[in-house]
Design a protein around this motif. Structure first.
Motif, PDB file in Angstrom:
ATOM      1  N   GLY A 401     -14.936 -42.295 -13.667  1.00 63.62           N
ATOM      2  CA  GLY A 401     -13.922 -43.093 -12.902  1.00 63.62           C
ATOM      3  C   GLY A 401     -13.305 -42.512 -11.749  1.00 63.62           C
ATOM      4  N   PRO A 402     -12.598 -43.183 -10.821  1.00 63.49           N
ATOM      5  CA  PRO A 402     -12.161 -42.719  -9.798  1.00 63.49           C
ATOM      6  C   PRO A 402     -11.381 -41.449  -9.710  1.00 63.49           C
ATOM      7  CG  PRO A 402     -11.717 -44.966  -9.851  1.00 63.49           C
ATOM      8  CD  PRO A 402     -12.011 -44.622 -11.402  1.00 63.49           C
ATOM      9  N   ARG A 403     -11.655 -40.382  -8.861  1.00 58.63           N
ATOM     10  CA  ARG A 403     -10.809 -39.295  -8.868  1.00 58.63           C
ATOM     11  C   ARG A 403      -9.240 -39.591  -8.594  1.00 58.63           C
ATOM     12  NH1 ARG A 403     -11.471 -35.478 -11.465  1.00 58.63           N
ATOM     13  NH2 ARG A 403     -10.658 -33.993  -9.993  1.00 58.63           N
ATOM     14  N   PRO A 404      -8.458 -39.052  -9.432  1.00 55.43           N
ATOM     15  CA  PRO A 404      -7.212 -39.268  -9.314  1.00 55.43           C
ATOM     16  C   PRO A 404      -6.333 -38.707  -7.980  1.00 55.43           C
ATOM     17  CG  PRO A 404      -7.412 -37.569 -10.890  1.00 55.43           C
ATOM     18  CD  PRO A 404      -8.597 -37.964 -10.600  1.00 55.43           C
ATOM     19  N   THR A 431     -15.413 -37.290 -12.836  1.00 51.29           N
ATOM     20  CA  THR A 431     -16.527 -37.332 -11.870  1.00 51.29           C
ATOM     21  C   THR A 431     -16.591 -38.910 -11.561  1.00 51.29           C
ATOM     22  OG1 THR A 431     -18.628 -37.004 -11.254  1.00 51.29           O
ATOM     23  CG2 THR A 431     -18.259 -37.748 -13.442  1.00 51.29           C
ATOM     24  N   GLY A 432     -17.080 -39.152 -10.727  1.00 55.73           N
ATOM     25  CA  GLY A 432     -16.827 -40.724  -9.986  1.00 55.73           C
ATOM     26  C   GLY A 432     -18.355 -41.075  -9.178  1.00 55.73           C
ATOM     27  N   TRP A 433     -18.419 -42.542  -8.937  1.00 53.74           N
ATOM     28  CA  TRP A 433     -19.547 -42.879  -8.132  1.00 53.74           C
ATOM     29  C   TRP A 433     -19.501 -42.346  -6.751  1.00 53.74           C
ATOM     30  CZ3 TRP A 433     -23.987 -44.728  -9.018  1.00 53.74           C
ATOM     31  CH2 TRP A 433     -24.667 -45.593  -8.207  1.00 53.74           C
ATOM     32  N   ALA A 434     -18.299 -42.094  -6.229  1.00 54.15           N
ATOM     33  CA  ALA A 434     -17.970 -41.800  -4.972  1.00 54.15           C
ATOM     34  C   ALA A 434     -18.415 -40.363  -4.738  1.00 54.15           C
ATOM     35  CB  ALA A 434     -16.381 -41.834  -4.558  1.00 54.15           C
ATOM     36  N   TRP A 462     -24.318 -47.822 -19.006  1.00 54.44           N
ATOM     37  CA  TRP A 462     -25.555 -47.066 -18.509  1.00 54.44           C
ATOM     38  C   TRP A 462     -25.144 -46.545 -17.117  1.00 54.44           C
ATOM     39  CZ3 TRP A 462     -29.695 -44.415 -18.571  1.00 54.44           C
ATOM     40  CH2 TRP A 462     -30.445 -44.485 -17.427  1.00 54.44           C
ATOM     41  N   LEU A 463     -24.078 -47.127 -16.224  1.00 52.13           N
ATOM     42  CA  LEU A 463     -23.746 -46.653 -15.054  1.00 52.13           C
ATOM     43  C   LEU A 463     -22.895 -45.500 -15.237  1.00 52.13           C
ATOM     44  CD1 LEU A 463     -23.479 -47.110 -12.051  1.00 52.13           C
ATOM     45  CD2 LEU A 463     -21.419 -48.395 -12.453  1.00 52.13           C
ATOM     46  N   ASP A 464     -22.116 -45.295 -16.288  1.00 49.87           N
ATOM     47  CA  ASP A 464     -21.464 -44.080 -16.684  1.00 49.87           C
ATOM     48  C   ASP A 464     -22.592 -43.035 -17.042  1.00 49.87           C
ATOM     49  OD1 ASP A 464     -19.161 -45.014 -16.331  1.00 49.87           O
ATOM     50  OD2 ASP A 464     -18.440 -44.728 -18.417  1.00 49.87           O
ATOM     51  N   VAL A 465     -23.372 -43.200 -17.804  1.00 47.26           N
ATOM     52  CA  VAL A 465     -24.351 -42.275 -18.068  1.00 47.26           C
ATOM     53  C   VAL A 465     -25.453 -41.828 -16.759  1.00 47.26           C
ATOM     54  CG1 VAL A 465     -26.669 -42.022 -19.265  1.00 47.26           C
ATOM     55  CG2 VAL A 465     -24.773 -43.151 -20.359  1.00 47.26           C
ATOM     56  N   LYS A 466     -25.554 -42.718 -15.984  1.00 49.26           N
ATOM     57  CA  LYS A 466     -26.136 -42.331 -14.545  1.00 49.26           C
ATOM     58  C   LYS A 466     -25.250 -41.364 -13.818  1.00 49.26           C
ATOM     59  CE  LYS A 466     -27.926 -44.742 -10.431  1.00 49.26           C
ATOM     60  NZ  LYS A 466     -28.198 -45.999  -9.905  1.00 49.26           N
ATOM     61  N   ILE A 467     -23.897 -41.887 -13.688  1.00 44.60           N
ATOM     62  CA  ILE A 467     -23.215 -40.982 -12.939  1.00 44.60           C
ATOM     63  C   ILE A 467     -23.156 -39.531 -13.563  1.00 44.60           C
ATOM     64  CG2 ILE A 467     -20.770 -40.698 -12.309  1.00 44.60           C
ATOM     65  CD1 ILE A 467     -20.743 -43.669 -11.908  1.00 44.60           C
ATOM     66  N   LEU A 468     -23.017 -39.305 -14.822  1.00 41.04           N
ATOM     67  CA  LEU A 468     -22.757 -38.037 -15.328  1.00 41.04           C
ATOM     68  C   LEU A 468     -24.253 -37.214 -15.121  1.00 41.04           C
ATOM     69  CD1 LEU A 468     -21.203 -38.932 -18.862  1.00 41.04           C
ATOM     70  CD2 LEU A 468     -20.205 -37.827 -16.889  1.00 41.04           C
ATOM     71  N   PHE A 469     -25.290 -38.088 -15.307  1.00 35.87           N
ATOM     72  CA  PHE A 469     -26.644 -37.261 -14.930  1.00 35.87           C
ATOM     73  C   PHE A 469     -26.532 -36.869 -13.615  1.00 35.87           C
ATOM     74  CE2 PHE A 469     -30.969 -37.408 -13.633  1.00 35.87           C
ATOM     75  CZ  PHE A 469     -31.555 -36.654 -14.231  1.00 35.87           C
ATOM     76  N   LEU A 470     -25.929 -37.905 -12.702  1.00 32.54           N
ATOM     77  CA  LEU A 470     -26.194 -37.378 -11.211  1.00 32.54           C
ATOM     78  C   LEU A 470     -25.056 -36.179 -10.981  1.00 32.54           C
ATOM     79  CD1 LEU A 470     -26.387 -41.104  -9.341  1.00 32.54           C
ATOM     80  CD2 LEU A 470     -28.232 -39.198  -9.700  1.00 32.54           C
TER      81      LEU A 470
END
Length: 481
Positions: A401-404, A431-434, A462-470
């Protein structure tokens, strides 16, 4: 007056080198097809070699797998040149194409040669192809990125329109060269452009000059942003760009609301864009919360030896508590205590007070560097954020999610940064997309808000899984630096 100079950040090249010739159609898709053919042929050869007796009986039939696979990959549009080839996004469609090609080939063999048992051979072909095509998919993505980043094999790109959106487009193209676009300038309905809102690129002319500009600068991509010209003039310019052989991109007027799941329907000849809505209060995010807690609990259990070791090292590093709790703002603006391993020594009287520079984003090391030795290691590897798994278990945060942000900055950013407050629609994340796109520490808040809102509006498991992998890849890269 018209600005004729080109900023140093924009690379304009008129000759075509080897990288350019590989990039353009039809060389690029042909190279991708050849790579997949090689991988498929190797897979069938290995599958037959592992079962030579049955392979001889089946004859040429298993080789039907190769053209069948190519047709399926082409139907998934995997040979279409896009902005960015991504291994994580492509591996799913590639593997499903391999599985379907195996089933189709198996059915064809059974239909034409019912007396044979091709099952064992085709299972081996499937397994070999799954590995070979995964390697080919990774190689395609790596080669494309290598040419674009290292050899600047980016397509000369013309932006139609002026103003903030055009500036943002140019900035993103220059910032992320892996997308393969090299902005060379802009055009609009008038040649005089206000330099206060047009600082990234030079203005090359008006819409009536489009065909000439495309020819002179060898433009391959034309992006239509928000031009001030009338509708009919813009449509005519789009036709002219297409007739000149360029690929045309359109920025939707309501681009803030358009996500990756939006699609086009037609009412007669009138196109209608159907927008996909992500409800942060829907059942999908309830499922996300359950998975977050399961993931955090599993992570704490697996990482408990590391957790205990860091606890001891922090205690021995300097006086003070083991955990550092800092108030942050979470979902719907509700504050919570964000936990970290303490990475700094207590302040001393000799330390100089820190005064942030005007416009600087919070984050990173602010003021005097008071990090301990173990603190520096934890900061570099993000191990200091492990206690936030406890925040996830408590429901304060999510894994992704977005960093607080700190309360004192939230109101300030909400007043200054467009759409900043919308990032509080969901729980804050570890962690997050940014962050996986390098926007961490003292990076522009406006950029973080843009990526965070993209994540919310296009959210999926799937986007969450992708972000965790990245994130894992990013942490490993930082630890090697």
């Amino acid at each position: 007056m018209t600005r004729s100079t080109t900023p140093h950040s924009v690379k304009v090249r008129f000759g075509r080198n080897v990288s350019d010739r590989i990039r353009i159609d039809p060389v690029s898709p042909i190279a991708a097809v050849v790579l997949d053919v090689i991988a498929a042929v190797i897979a069938v050869a290995e599958g037959l070699h592992l079962r030579p007796g049955s392979a001889a009986a089946l004859g040429w039939h298993p080789w039907l797998f190769v053209p069948t696979l190519l047709v399926l990959l082409a139907s998934r549009k995997l040979y279409r040149r896009g902005l960015r080839r991504n291994f994580i996004d492509e591996i799913g469609p590639v593997q499903s194409a391999v599985a379907f090609a195996t089933l189709i080939t198996l059915a064809l063999i059974l239909a034409t040669e019912p007396s044979y048992a091709p099952g064992p051979v085709m299972i081996r072909v499937w397994l070999c192809a799954a590995g070979a095509l995964a390697i080919a998919c990774l190689a395609r993505a790596w080669i494309e990125r290598w040419f674009r980043v290292r050899h600047h094999a980016s397509a000369p790109t013309l932006i139609v329109g002026s103003g903030p959106v055009s500036e943002q487009l140019a900035h993103r193209m220059n910032q992320f060269s892996e997308y393969g676009m090299n902005p060379i300038g802009t055009i609009d309905s008038v040649s005089d452009v206000n330099p206060a809102v047009h600082q990234e690129l030079s203005n090359l002319g008006t819409l009536s000059d489009l065909a000439r500009i495309v020819r002179v600068h060898r433009v391959e991509e034309v992006v239509f942003a928000f031009a001030s010209a009338p509708h009919e003039e813009v449509v005519a310019a789009i036709r002219a760009a297409q007739n000149a052989g360029t690929r045309v991109w359109l920025v939707p007027r309501m681009f803030d609301t358009v996500g990756v799941h939006a699609h086009i329907e037609h009412l007669g000849g009138l196109p209608l864009m159907v927008l996909h809505h992500v409800d942060p209060r829907g059942w999908q995010f309830v499922l996300k919360g359950v998975l977050d807690r399961l993931g955090a609990g599993t992570g704490l259990l697996l990482l408990s030896p590391v957790f205990l070791l860091l606890t001891v090292l922090v205690r021995l590093s300097s006086p003070g508590p083991i955990f550092f709790a800092q108030e942050r703002i979470g979902r719907d603006g509700v504050p919570f205590d964000c936990l970290k391993f303490r990475s700094m020594r207590p302040p001393r009287d000799s330390d100089v007070d820190f005064v942030p520079a005007e416009g600087a984003a919070p984050g990173g090391v602010e003021g005097v560097d008071r990090r301990t030795k173990i603190g520096k290691i934890m900061r570099q590897t993000s191990l200091d954020e492990l206690p936030q798994l406890i925040n996830v278990l408590r429901g304060d945060m999510s894994l992704v999610g977005p960093r607080p942000e700190r309360p004192e900055y939230v109101d300030l950013f909400a007043a200054q940064i467009r759409r900043y407050g919308e990032r509080h629609r969901v729980q804050a994340g570890l962690t997050g997309w940014a962050q996986v796109h390098g926007l961490r520490g003292q990076t522009p808040i406006a950029d973080r808000a843009e990526w965070d809102n993209y994540y919310i509006e296009n959210w999926s498991i799937w986007l969450d899984v992708k972000i965790l992998f990245l994130t894992c890849i990013a942490v490993l890269k930082r630890s090697e630096d």
